[in-house]
Design an enzyme around this catalytic site. Structure first.
Site, PDB file in Angstrom:
ATOM      1  N   HIS A  18       0.838  -1.213   0.000  1.00 49.19           N
ATOM      2  CA  HIS A  18       0.000   0.000   0.000  1.00 49.19           C
ATOM      3  C   HIS A  18       0.871   1.259   0.000  1.00 49.19           C
ATOM      4  CE1 HIS A  18      -2.898  -2.771   2.368  1.00 49.19           C
ATOM      5  NE2 HIS A  18      -3.383  -2.675   1.165  1.00 49.19           N
ATOM      6  N   LYS A  42     -17.023  -6.934   6.791  1.00 48.07           N
ATOM      7  CA  LYS A  42     -15.806  -7.630   7.221  1.00 48.07           C
ATOM      8  C   LYS A  42     -15.651  -7.461   8.723  1.00 48.07           C
ATOM      9  CE  LYS A  42     -13.178  -7.109   2.928  1.00 48.07           C
ATOM     10  NZ  LYS A  42     -12.002  -6.476   2.328  1.00 48.07           N
ATOM     11  N   ARG A  91      -2.139  -6.271  -8.343  1.00 44.03           N
ATOM     12  CA  ARG A  91      -1.044  -7.200  -8.055  1.00 44.03           C
ATOM     13  C   ARG A  91      -0.933  -8.240  -9.153  1.00 44.03           C
ATOM     14  NH1 ARG A  91      -3.207  -7.835  -2.112  1.00 44.03           N
ATOM     15  NH2 ARG A  91      -5.027  -7.552  -3.418  1.00 44.03           N
ATOM     16  N   SER A 129      -2.812  -7.973   2.909  1.00 48.15           N
ATOM     17  CA  SER A 129      -3.107  -7.831   4.340  1.00 48.15           C
ATOM     18  C   SER A 129      -3.545  -9.168   4.928  1.00 48.15           C
ATOM     19  CB  SER A 129      -4.213  -6.795   4.547  1.00 48.15           C
ATOM     20  OG  SER A 129      -3.813  -5.542   4.064  1.00 48.15           O
TER      21      SER A 129
END
Ligand code: ADP
Length: 162
Positions: A18, A42, A91, A129
């Site tokens: 990040h 979440k 990514r 993460s």
């Protein structure tokens, strides 16, 4: 008027991946708002306030970056803060399909908001993460993935759970 971009995400916790995107986008846009998502679906490791203060401490060196939180729809928040552009990191190919859908939906819904993708630096392309949390939960060394200020904060969370 300069270009104001929003970099949204959960950042639970913030990683070097990040921070690499923040560093690079701070050179491209006039102003960056890191938008920490208060995601009710979440169950985050860190509260939204903890995430905002964690990232704020790490981006102090950039005069054109600030950190804020939001809930609800990203396009509504972007409109509220008059952001012109959304920044997302890409990514691997696995990110692509989902990101493309979201970006196109956001553009249709908002009428004008475009998303710019920055590809990750190769050395962070594997970082997420989720993986950091999984490793940390087993007591593994995470110092290659997150800044040294963040390591003890994550470790403390898992210590409290044991
Ligand atoms: P989400 O918004 O899906 O909850 P994150 O908070 O993990 O995701 O990530 C926010 C943004 O940062 C996303 O655009 C994501 O693709 C990007 N990102 C996550 N990890 C990396 C990394 N290692 N390198 C570059 N970008 C990343």
């Amino acid at each position: 008027m300069g270009k104001r971009a929003i970099y949204p995400g959960s950042f639970d916790p913030v990683t070097y991946g990040h921070l690499d995107i923040i560093d690079r986008s701070s050179k491209i846009f006039d102003e960056i708002i890191v938008g920490v998502l208060n995601n009710r679906q979440k169950n985050p490791l860190f509260s939204v306030d903890e995430r905002v203060s964690m990232i704020s401490g790490l981006v102090q060196k950039y005069p054109n970056v600030r950190v804020d939180s939001f809930d609800g729809l990203l396009i509504d928040y972007a409109k509220e803060i008059s952001a012109d552009i959304i920044i997302r990191g890409l990514r691997a190919i696995t990110d692509f399909e989902y990101e493309l859908q979201i970006a196109q939906t956001n553009r249709v819904e908002s009428g004008n908001l475009d998303t710019i993708f920055l590809t990750t630096s190769l050395n962070y392309s594997y970082l997420s993460s989720t993986i950091v949390k999984e490793f940390a939960s087993y007591g593994a060394d995470i110092s290659k993935f997150v800044p040294e200020e963040v390591v003890p904060l994550i470790e403390q969370k898992y210590k409290n759970m044991r």
